[in-house]
Design a protein around this motif. Structure first.
Motif, PDB file in Angstrom:
ATOM      1  N   ASN A  79      56.245  29.897  21.928  1.00 11.32           N
ATOM      2  CA  ASN A  79      56.106  28.721  21.740  1.00 11.32           C
ATOM      3  C   ASN A  79      57.924  27.982  21.576  1.00 11.32           C
ATOM      4  O   ASN A  79      58.283  26.612  21.551  1.00 11.32           O
ATOM      5  CB  ASN A  79      54.747  28.406  21.062  1.00 11.32           C
ATOM      6  CG  ASN A  79      55.126  26.477  21.069  1.00 11.32           C
ATOM      7  OD1 ASN A  79      55.150  26.314  21.974  1.00 11.32           O
ATOM      8  ND2 ASN A  79      54.934  26.374  20.257  1.00 11.32           N
ATOM      9  N   ASN A  80      58.360  28.400  20.199  1.00 12.48           N
ATOM     10  CA  ASN A  80      59.732  28.355  20.132  1.00 12.48           C
ATOM     11  C   ASN A  80      60.622  28.337  20.676  1.00 12.48           C
ATOM     12  O   ASN A  80      61.739  27.671  21.409  1.00 12.48           O
ATOM     13  CB  ASN A  80      60.341  29.035  18.872  1.00 12.48           C
ATOM     14  CG  ASN A  80      59.107  28.543  17.461  1.00 12.48           C
ATOM     15  OD1 ASN A  80      59.111  27.054  17.667  1.00 12.48           O
ATOM     16  ND2 ASN A  80      59.029  29.094  16.040  1.00 12.48           N
ATOM     17  N   LEU A  81      60.304  29.405  21.602  1.00 12.92           N
ATOM     18  CA  LEU A  81      61.991  29.801  22.861  1.00 12.92           C
ATOM     19  C   LEU A  81      61.523  29.297  23.960  1.00 12.92           C
ATOM     20  O   LEU A  81      62.012  27.887  24.164  1.00 12.92           O
ATOM     21  CB  LEU A  81      61.330  31.146  23.535  1.00 12.92           C
ATOM     22  CG  LEU A  81      61.755  31.613  24.769  1.00 12.92           C
ATOM     23  CD1 LEU A  81      63.264  31.832  24.289  1.00 12.92           C
ATOM     24  CD2 LEU A  81      61.623  32.995  25.495  1.00 12.92           C
ATOM     25  N   LEU A  82      60.117  27.737  24.479  1.00 15.77           N
ATOM     26  CA  LEU A  82      59.790  27.634  25.429  1.00 15.77           C
ATOM     27  C   LEU A  82      60.480  26.070  25.082  1.00 15.77           C
ATOM     28  O   LEU A  82      60.917  25.207  25.739  1.00 15.77           O
ATOM     29  CB  LEU A  82      58.257  26.694  25.659  1.00 15.77           C
ATOM     30  CG  LEU A  82      58.107  28.075  26.867  1.00 15.77           C
ATOM     31  CD1 LEU A  82      56.437  27.482  27.154  1.00 15.77           C
ATOM     32  CD2 LEU A  82      58.697  28.852  28.481  1.00 15.77           C
ATOM     33  N   GLY A  83      59.965  25.680  23.830  1.00 22.55           N
ATOM     34  CA  GLY A  83      61.198  24.630  22.750  1.00 22.55           C
ATOM     35  C   GLY A  83      62.725  24.524  23.340  1.00 22.55           C
ATOM     36  O   GLY A  83      62.762  23.246  23.111  1.00 22.55           O
ATOM     37  N   SER A  87      49.661  29.002  19.228  1.00 20.67           N
ATOM     38  CA  SER A  87      49.963  27.285  19.112  1.00 20.67           C
ATOM     39  C   SER A  87      49.053  27.363  20.540  1.00 20.67           C
ATOM     40  O   SER A  87      49.566  27.883  21.695  1.00 20.67           O
ATOM     41  CB  SER A  87      51.756  27.195  19.387  1.00 20.67           C
ATOM     42  OG  SER A  87      52.360  27.355  18.197  1.00 20.67           O
ATOM     43  N   VAL A  88      49.541  25.779  20.742  1.00 21.62           N
ATOM     44  CA  VAL A  88      48.492  25.145  22.133  1.00 21.62           C
ATOM     45  C   VAL A  88      50.412  24.952  22.833  1.00 21.62           C
ATOM     46  O   VAL A  88      50.783  23.410  22.061  1.00 21.62           O
ATOM     47  CB  VAL A  88      47.485  23.763  21.303  1.00 21.62           C
ATOM     48  CG1 VAL A  88      47.693  22.923  23.441  1.00 21.62           C
ATOM     49  CG2 VAL A  88      46.783  24.259  21.068  1.00 21.62           C
ATOM     50  N   LEU A 128      48.587  29.036  25.788  1.00 20.33           N
ATOM     51  CA  LEU A 128      48.290  29.576  24.195  1.00 20.33           C
ATOM     52  C   LEU A 128      49.152  29.850  24.146  1.00 20.33           C
ATOM     53  O   LEU A 128      49.617  30.985  24.721  1.00 20.33           O
ATOM     54  CB  LEU A 128      46.821  29.258  23.212  1.00 20.33           C
ATOM     55  CG  LEU A 128      45.366  29.399  23.309  1.00 20.33           C
ATOM     56  CD1 LEU A 128      44.321  29.877  23.165  1.00 20.33           C
ATOM     57  CD2 LEU A 128      45.884  27.460  22.720  1.00 20.33           C
ATOM     58  N   LEU A 129      50.405  29.668  23.006  1.00 18.49           N
ATOM     59  CA  LEU A 129      51.471  30.695  23.154  1.00 18.49           C
ATOM     60  C   LEU A 129      51.332  31.695  21.688  1.00 18.49           C
ATOM     61  O   LEU A 129      50.576  30.389  21.129  1.00 18.49           O
ATOM     62  CB  LEU A 129      53.204  30.694  23.589  1.00 18.49           C
ATOM     63  CG  LEU A 129      52.458  29.990  24.532  1.00 18.49           C
ATOM     64  CD1 LEU A 129      54.214  28.954  24.922  1.00 18.49           C
ATOM     65  CD2 LEU A 129      52.796  30.749  25.622  1.00 18.49           C
ATOM     66  N   CYS A 130      52.151  32.428  21.355  1.00 14.56           N
ATOM     67  CA  CYS A 130      52.398  32.877  19.869  1.00 14.56           C
ATOM     68  C   CYS A 130      53.379  32.103  19.541  1.00 14.56           C
ATOM     69  O   CYS A 130      53.950  31.314  20.275  1.00 14.56           O
ATOM     70  CB  CYS A 130      52.906  34.533  19.509  1.00 14.56           C
ATOM     71  SG  CYS A 130      54.529  34.947  20.538  1.00 14.56           S
ATOM     72  N   ARG A 131      53.764  32.234  18.017  1.00 13.85           N
ATOM     73  CA  ARG A 131      54.425  30.719  17.098  1.00 13.85           C
ATOM     74  C   ARG A 131      56.015  31.706  18.110  1.00 13.85           C
ATOM     75  O   ARG A 131      56.569  30.282  18.624  1.00 13.85           O
ATOM     76  CB  ARG A 131      55.446  31.596  16.183  1.00 13.85           C
ATOM     77  CG  ARG A 131      55.926  30.158  15.611  1.00 13.85           C
ATOM     78  CD  ARG A 131      55.932  30.701  13.836  1.00 13.85           C
ATOM     79  NE  ARG A 131      56.361  28.873  13.823  1.00 13.85           N
ATOM     80  CZ  ARG A 131      56.226  28.431  12.258  1.00 13.85           C
ATOM     81  NH1 ARG A 131      55.572  29.508  10.804  1.00 13.85           N
ATOM     82  NH2 ARG A 131      56.228  27.258  12.006  1.00 13.85           N
TER      83      ARG A 131
END
Length: 132
Positions: free
Chosen positions: A100-104, A81-82, A94-97
């Motif tokens: 990316n969800n953790l950062l979100g 993911s961007v 770029l992060l794995c899902r």
């Protein structure tokens, strides 16, 4: 009288059946679907994140083809993911899902990660059970 279509990407005179759009044989249709999927992804990251042509691949190679946080995911089965700053729009990497969800979930809060680090170093259950 049925005339069988020949693949437009195969060598002239090839007898490979071409039942797929184009017309294309199964091998060339797989390649075409892959090309279309990559083109759609490229267009999406350009439109949504403002990246230039080929920027996703440049970032991917710059990160050695791995998630910038966990360093495990490679994007082989699902593209990375961007990650971007929702306030400024700046692309960070770029992060794995999962990452990316953790950062979100953290909502870009560094305090969240400070608490998570302390949680791992000194789990509350350890202290609670010692007092028991």
């Amino acid at each position: 009288m049925t005339t069988e279509k020949t693949c437009k990407d195969c060598e002239p005179g090839s007898k490979r059946p071409a039942p797929n759009p184009g017309p294309r044989c199964a091998t060339h249709w797989r390649e075409e679907k892959k090309r279309r999927k990559q083109a759609a992804h490229e267009k999406r990251v350009q439109n949504v994140y403002g990246l230039g042509e080929g920027d996703y691949d440049v970032i991917y190679k710059g990160q050695d083809g791995r998630c910038a946080i966990c360093q495990r995911a490679t994007g082989a089965s699902r593209k990375l993911s961007v990650d971007h700053n929702h306030k400024t729009g700046e692309v960070r990497g770029l992060l794995c899902r999962v990452c990316n969800n953790l950062l979100g979930h953290a909502r870009d809060s560094t305090e969240f990660f400070d608490r998570a680090k302390q949680y791992l170093i000194n789990p509350p259950a350890r202290q609670i059970l010692e007092k028991k």
